[in-house]
Design a protein around this motif. Structure first.
Motif, short mmCIF file in Angstrom:
data_model
loop_
_atom_site.label_atom_id
_atom_site.label_comp_id
_atom_site.label_asym_id
_atom_site.label_seq_id
_atom_site.Cartn_x
_atom_site.Cartn_y
_atom_site.Cartn_z
N GLU A 160 0.85 -1.20 0.00
CA GLU A 160 0.00 0.00 0.00
C GLU A 160 0.87 1.24 0.00
OE1 GLU A 160 -4.13 1.27 2.19
OE2 GLU A 160 -2.47 0.72 3.50
N PHE A 161 0.41 2.27 -0.70
CA PHE A 161 1.06 3.58 -0.71
C PHE A 161 0.00 4.63 -0.43
CE2 PHE A 161 1.95 7.57 -2.87
CZ PHE A 161 3.24 7.86 -2.45
N GLY A 162 0.33 5.57 0.46
CA GLY A 162 -0.58 6.66 0.76
C GLY A 162 0.18 7.96 0.94
N ALA A 163 -0.35 9.05 0.41
CA ALA A 163 0.32 10.35 0.52
C ALA A 163 -0.69 11.46 0.70
CB ALA A 163 1.18 10.61 -0.72
N SER A 210 -4.17 7.34 -2.25
CA SER A 210 -3.78 6.06 -1.65
C SER A 210 -4.20 4.94 -2.58
CB SER A 210 -4.40 5.87 -0.27
OG SER A 210 -5.80 5.72 -0.37
N THR A 211 -3.44 3.86 -2.53
CA THR A 211 -3.77 2.70 -3.34
C THR A 211 -3.18 1.45 -2.73
OG1 THR A 211 -3.58 1.69 -5.55
CG2 THR A 211 -1.72 3.02 -4.82
N LEU A 212 -3.94 0.37 -2.78
CA LEU A 212 -3.38 -0.94 -2.49
C LEU A 212 -2.56 -1.37 -3.69
CD1 LEU A 212 -6.49 -2.66 -0.87
CD2 LEU A 212 -4.34 -2.15 0.30
N ILE A 213 -1.59 -2.25 -3.46
CA ILE A 213 -0.71 -2.69 -4.53
C ILE A 213 -0.58 -4.21 -4.47
CG2 ILE A 213 1.64 -2.58 -5.47
CD1 ILE A 213 1.81 0.27 -4.27
N ARG A 214 -0.79 -4.84 -5.59
CA ARG A 214 -0.67 -6.30 -5.66
C ARG A 214 0.79 -6.67 -5.90
NH1 ARG A 214 -3.16 -6.90 -9.92
NH2 ARG A 214 -1.52 -7.57 -11.37
N PRO A 215 1.42 -7.38 -4.96
CA PRO A 215 2.82 -7.75 -5.15
C PRO A 215 2.97 -8.80 -6.23
CG PRO A 215 1.96 -8.79 -3.18
CD PRO A 215 0.88 -7.88 -3.68
N ALA A 216 4.16 -8.83 -6.84
CA ALA A 216 4.40 -9.82 -7.90
C ALA A 216 4.33 -11.23 -7.36
CB ALA A 216 5.77 -9.55 -8.53
N SER A 220 -0.98 -3.60 -9.91
CA SER A 220 0.44 -3.88 -9.64
C SER A 220 1.20 -2.56 -9.54
CB SER A 220 1.03 -4.73 -10.76
OG SER A 220 1.03 -4.01 -11.99
N PHE A 221 2.44 -2.62 -9.07
CA PHE A 221 3.19 -1.37 -8.92
C PHE A 221 3.43 -0.68 -10.27
CE2 PHE A 221 7.10 1.13 -8.76
CZ PHE A 221 6.77 2.02 -7.76
N PRO A 222 3.78 -1.38 -11.34
CA PRO A 222 3.94 -0.68 -12.62
C PRO A 222 2.71 0.08 -13.05
CG PRO A 222 4.93 -2.85 -12.75
CD PRO A 222 4.20 -2.79 -11.45
N GLU A 223 1.53 -0.36 -12.64
CA GLU A 223 0.29 0.31 -13.03
C GLU A 223 0.06 1.62 -12.27
OE1 GLU A 223 -3.07 -2.76 -14.17
OE2 GLU A 223 -1.99 -3.50 -12.39
N VAL A 224 0.69 1.76 -11.11
CA VAL A 224 0.51 3.00 -10.32
C VAL A 224 1.80 3.80 -10.21
CG1 VAL A 224 -1.40 2.03 -8.97
CG2 VAL A 224 0.95 1.77 -8.13
N ILE A 282 2.50 7.67 -8.54
CA ILE A 282 3.38 7.84 -7.37
C ILE A 282 4.55 8.76 -7.72
CG2 ILE A 282 4.96 6.63 -5.80
CD1 ILE A 282 3.03 4.25 -5.89
N PHE A 283 5.10 8.59 -8.93
CA PHE A 283 6.21 9.45 -9.37
C PHE A 283 5.75 10.91 -9.41
CE2 PHE A 283 8.96 11.61 -12.33
CZ PHE A 283 10.23 11.06 -12.08
N ALA A 284 4.57 11.15 -9.97
CA ALA A 284 4.06 12.52 -10.09
C ALA A 284 3.84 13.17 -8.72
CB ALA A 284 2.75 12.52 -10.89
N ILE A 285 3.46 12.37 -7.74
CA ILE A 285 3.22 12.90 -6.40
C ILE A 285 4.53 13.26 -5.70
CG2 ILE A 285 2.41 12.28 -4.08
CD1 ILE A 285 0.31 10.50 -5.53
#
Length: 402
Positions: free
Chosen positions: A32-35, A50-56, A78-82, A86-89
């Motif tokens: 998960e990532f939240g800002a 915020s977003t949940l992230i499915r690990p590989a 997945s992380f590549p999808e978000v 995240i980079f923009a934030i």
């Protein structure tokens, strides 16, 4: 997330991950990532994400106290999808968070590296753990976010990214307010300064109850067991039980081999203290049983840490000794021992020693080699930095007059 005031907004963020090591697989994966973007002039929220992230590796997803498990993240991106969001934030902004230098920043950079793309770069970093440890000191214990929130009555930490970010911001505001008041009105909010730290009061005025501490002869070795239980910070911990209760011991007449030394420090700069005492055979049998059971349980849990035995065998006339740890807690801007320490005279009368600050030299002058003492202590475990074993935490020490 709205852009708010552009790159000027501070990006407070937090990540949740799988648990590496014995109970969470061999690698750490983002869950998960939240800002929250905060205006630095008004300290108001101007955007959040915020977003949940499915690990590989979904098999590495561990059940946490936050409730994130394989089912929770099965349909998450997945992380590549978000990664773009995240980079923009984060890129080009000041990053802020609690313990982010040692944890969250590394996790973010590792996640981007695994995708083969450049990670976001901060304009600056505000890590509130070392910042508050330096300025607010250890008034809230070890200065973890959960303890700081409890100190200010902000509720229980949820270990979910966006909730923890909001809690971190509120903690920072509370600490800043207290420090502002103390600086502006020093006469009203005075803090005790170090000096002669020890006074003596009759034991009846401060002696707490220590029921439930067993003497070695009262312990049935067959009833000792090691059990893995959830810890308060999202992982698991190996606990030593006697029946269904935590094992707590009381042993009389222990001789001090080495007194306290202050050469090792914790992250806040306070000394990490312990004393070494010789132990009788009855206590040795109990601790040997604890040590064996705990080591087996640790190995069965796939821990790769080196096990350090609790009993030290010296080869002298009294061959066995142990370390009793003396924990330190905050006391305003200073620190005191959480271990209760008493002096007992030849007639058996006890007086409690009250310390207003942590003075290792003074404590070492009281607990010298050859001193006889009665000890009440907890039997606990640790697994940290590839080292594991049993930790004996002294709750009460009674120094006997010679």
């Amino acid at each position: 997330m709205e852009a708010g005031d552009g790159r000027e907004a501070i990006a407070f963020f937090d990540v949740e991950t799988t648990v590496p090591g014995p109970w969470g697989g061999t690698r750490r994966s983002l869950l998960e990532f939240g800002a929250i973007l905060v205006c630095p002039r008004q300290l108001v929220e101007v955007g959040s994400y915020s977003t949940l992230i499915r690990p590989a590796d979904s098999s590495a997803t561990s059940v946490r106290c936050n409730g994130i498990n394989p089912e929770t993240v099965a349909s998450a991106p997945s992380f590549p999808e978000v990664a773009d969001q995240i980079f923009a934030i984060l890129h080009g902004r000041v990053w802020a968070g609690h313990n982010i230098v040692e944890f969250d920043c590394r996790v973010i950079r590792e996640a981007f590296a695994e995708t083969g793309r450049a990670p976001p770069e901060p304009k600056g970093i505000i890590d509130t753990l070392p910042l508050l440890t330096q300025t607010f000191r250890r008034r809230a214990g070890d200065m973890k976010l959960a303890n700081l929130a409890c100190y200010f009555g902000l509720g229980q930490q949820k270990h979910r990214s966006l909730d923890d970010v909001r809690m971190n911001i509120e903690v920072l505001k509370c600490c800043a307010t207290v420090l502002f008041l103390e600086t502006s009105f020093p006469d009203l909010f005075s803090i005790k300064s170090p000096g002669m730290s020890c006074t003596i009061i009759p034991a009846s005025e401060g002696c707490s109850s220590f029921a439930g501490f067993l003497e070695p002869d009262e312990v049935s070795v067959q009833d000792i067991r090691a059990a893995i239980a959830p810890s308060g910070y999202g992982g698991h911990k190996l606990r030593i039980l006697h029946g269904d209760c935590p094992l707590r011991l009381h042993c009389m007449g222990l001789k001090v081999q080495f007194g306290p030394r202050g050469q090792f420090k914790d992250h806040a700069g306070w000394p990490k203290l312990n004393i070494v005492v010789y132990i009788p055979e009855s206590l040795c049998k109990v601790l040997d049983a604890c040590d064996l059971l705990a080591q087996i349980s640790s190995q069965n849990s796939s821990s790769r840490s080196d096990w350090k035995h609790v009993i030290m065998k010296n080869g002298y006339s009294n061959p066995y000794s142990i370390r009793l740890h003396i924990p330190i807690v905050a006391n305003g801007d200073a620190a005191i021992y959480s271990t209760e320490i008493y002096k007992k005279d030849l007639s058996g009368n006890k007086q409690k020693l009250v310390f207003t600050t942590c003075d290792v030299v003074e404590l070492a002058s009281l607990i010298v080699p050859g001193t006889s003492l009665d000890a009440y202590f907890w039997v606990d475990t640790y697994d940290h930095l590839q080292r594991a074993g049993i930790r004996l935490e002294a709750k009460k020490l009674i120094l006997c007059s010679q």
